[in-house]
Write an enzyme that holds these catalytic residues in place. Sequence first.
Site, PDB file in Angstrom:
ATOM      1  CG  ASP A 159      76.295 -19.291 -83.128  1.00  0.00           C
ATOM      2  OD1 ASP A 159      76.192 -18.539 -84.113  1.00  0.00           O
ATOM      3  OD2 ASP A 159      76.666 -20.477 -83.204  1.00  0.00           O
ATOM      4  CD  GLU A 189      72.396 -20.855 -88.639  1.00  0.00           C
ATOM      5  OE1 GLU A 189      72.756 -20.880 -89.822  1.00  0.00           O
ATOM      6  OE2 GLU A 189      73.196 -20.992 -87.686  1.00  0.00           O
ATOM      7  NE  ARG A 193      61.361 -10.759-105.350  1.00  0.00           N
ATOM      8  CZ  ARG A 193      60.133 -10.859-105.863  1.00  0.00           C
ATOM      9  NH1 ARG A 193      59.204 -11.535-105.211  1.00  0.00           N
ATOM     10  NH2 ARG A 193      59.848 -10.290-107.012  1.00  0.00           N
ATOM     11  CG  LEU A 240      77.838 -11.442 -96.493  1.00  0.00           C
ATOM     12  CD1 LEU A 240      76.664 -10.711 -97.117  1.00  0.00           C
ATOM     13  CD2 LEU A 240      79.150 -10.895 -97.042  1.00  0.00           C
ATOM     14  NE  ARG A 281      82.187 -18.165 -89.174  1.00  0.00           N
ATOM     15  CZ  ARG A 281      81.955 -19.412 -89.610  1.00  0.00           C
ATOM     16  NH1 ARG A 281      80.829 -20.010 -89.288  1.00  0.00           N
ATOM     17  NH2 ARG A 281      82.840 -20.056 -90.310  1.00  0.00           N
TER      18      ARG A 281
HETATM   19  O1  F6P Z   1      78.668 -21.323 -84.816  1.00  0.00           O
HETATM   20  C1  F6P Z   1      78.930 -20.276 -85.690  1.00  0.00           C
HETATM   21  C2  F6P Z   1      78.220 -20.479 -87.003  1.00  0.00           C
HETATM   22  O2  F6P Z   1      78.495 -19.362 -87.822  1.00  0.00           O
HETATM   23  C3  F6P Z   1      76.728 -20.747 -86.901  1.00  0.00           C
HETATM   24  O3  F6P Z   1      76.001 -19.581 -86.642  1.00  0.00           O
HETATM   25  C4  F6P Z   1      76.459 -21.402 -88.227  1.00  0.00           C
HETATM   26  O4  F6P Z   1      75.344 -22.269 -88.168  1.00  0.00           O
HETATM   27  C5  F6P Z   1      77.710 -22.190 -88.474  1.00  0.00           C
HETATM   28  O5  F6P Z   1      78.727 -21.617 -87.684  1.00  0.00           O
HETATM   29  C6  F6P Z   1      78.150 -22.231 -89.907  1.00  0.00           C
HETATM   30  O6  F6P Z   1      79.234 -23.070 -89.998  1.00  0.00           O
HETATM   31  P1  F6P Z   1      80.073 -23.271 -91.325  1.00  0.00           P
HETATM   32  O7  F6P Z   1      81.058 -22.130 -91.398  1.00  0.00           O
HETATM   33  O8  F6P Z   1      80.732 -24.593 -91.148  1.00  0.00           O
HETATM   34  O9  F6P Z   1      79.121 -23.229 -92.483  1.00  0.00           O
END
Ligand code: F6P
Length: 357
Positions: free
Chosen positions: A138, A233, A275, A282, A284
Amino acid sequence: MRIGILNSGGDCPGLNAVIHGVVGAADELGWEVIGFRDGFEGLLPPGDFTVLKPKDTVGILKLGGTILGTTNKGHFAAKVGKGDIAEVPADIVAKAKRTMEQLDVRALIIVGGDGSLTTGLQLYREGWPIIGVPKTIDNDLHATAMTFGFDSAVNSVVDGLDRLHTTAESHKRVMVLEVMGRHAGWIALWGGIAGGASVILMPEIPFSFEKVAQHIKDRDAQGYHSSLVVVAEGAILPEGDLVTIDPNTGGEVRLGGVGDVVAKRLEKLTGKETRSCTLGHLQRGGAPTSLDRILGMRFGVMAVKLASEGRFGRMVSYQAYHVDSVPIEEAVNKLRLVEPHGELAQAARAVGICLGD
Ligand code: F6P
């Protein structure tokens, strides 16, 4: 001398690069490194860990995730709900301390985001030899200009937008891409600019659906028949709401779903087929970019340097192209957010990107 390392919180591309840096630098000093599995949970008796030698880190630079495992839940979670801090209970801390003592771990490197570093700060204040390494895709941690993992996440957004672009063009559609970032808009802003989005919506900038719809209509009038909209988000709807998934399960609020809401509202207002697509995890996963590999490795090396100098309670930090350190307490519980009228947001506006305001 034996030191420990653990990854805590969500995984992030570049975690293995930090492990590589720590193990390599420690080995140069003749130190042994043990890696605790699954975050702080690995500290609970009898201790779940593995000894890490340089040969164990061969080939891990290119791997996403973490070879040690991690968790953003469990006994040591410092954050409960948005912004509420919960201390780790004394009995849990005492159990973990016993493991540290039995293993004779003289420094503990915690690679984590805001929540994990808050736990680290509590432990440091209770006398533990803690070094923090900032981690989050983030990029919202105060006191460091950049965290590893962010660049890889942005690249995923750009790849997603490049793909959406061709299908949007073919069908003359509006495509909405929801991206991560929690309460910060960094991934949306960087990814959106680099991926050629026409609209970028972020938590930091209140937006109006009418203004976004007008922007899309204006583009149509100018002969651009498709538009890409990136929405973070954590973007807040004009009515003041965050869009969340099962908000009542406790722990950190789970964000998700704003892309669908935005798509429906824009379709109604513009009359254009719209849409939505959520990039989700994806962003991460997968191999870290070269920037994240190098930044992660440098962070690991600096963490060992801090340990060798006995400078505990500090977090590795990246400022003005240099890796340095700051007290952990300066870094936690303060989000680094996009400045609505900062140079980056203004540059986006200058090239005709609508930020919804
Ligand atoms: O903090 C990193 C993050 O990938 C955020 O961007 C996201 O809101 C959250 O973690 C998602 O977390 P989880 O893997 O628990 O769904």
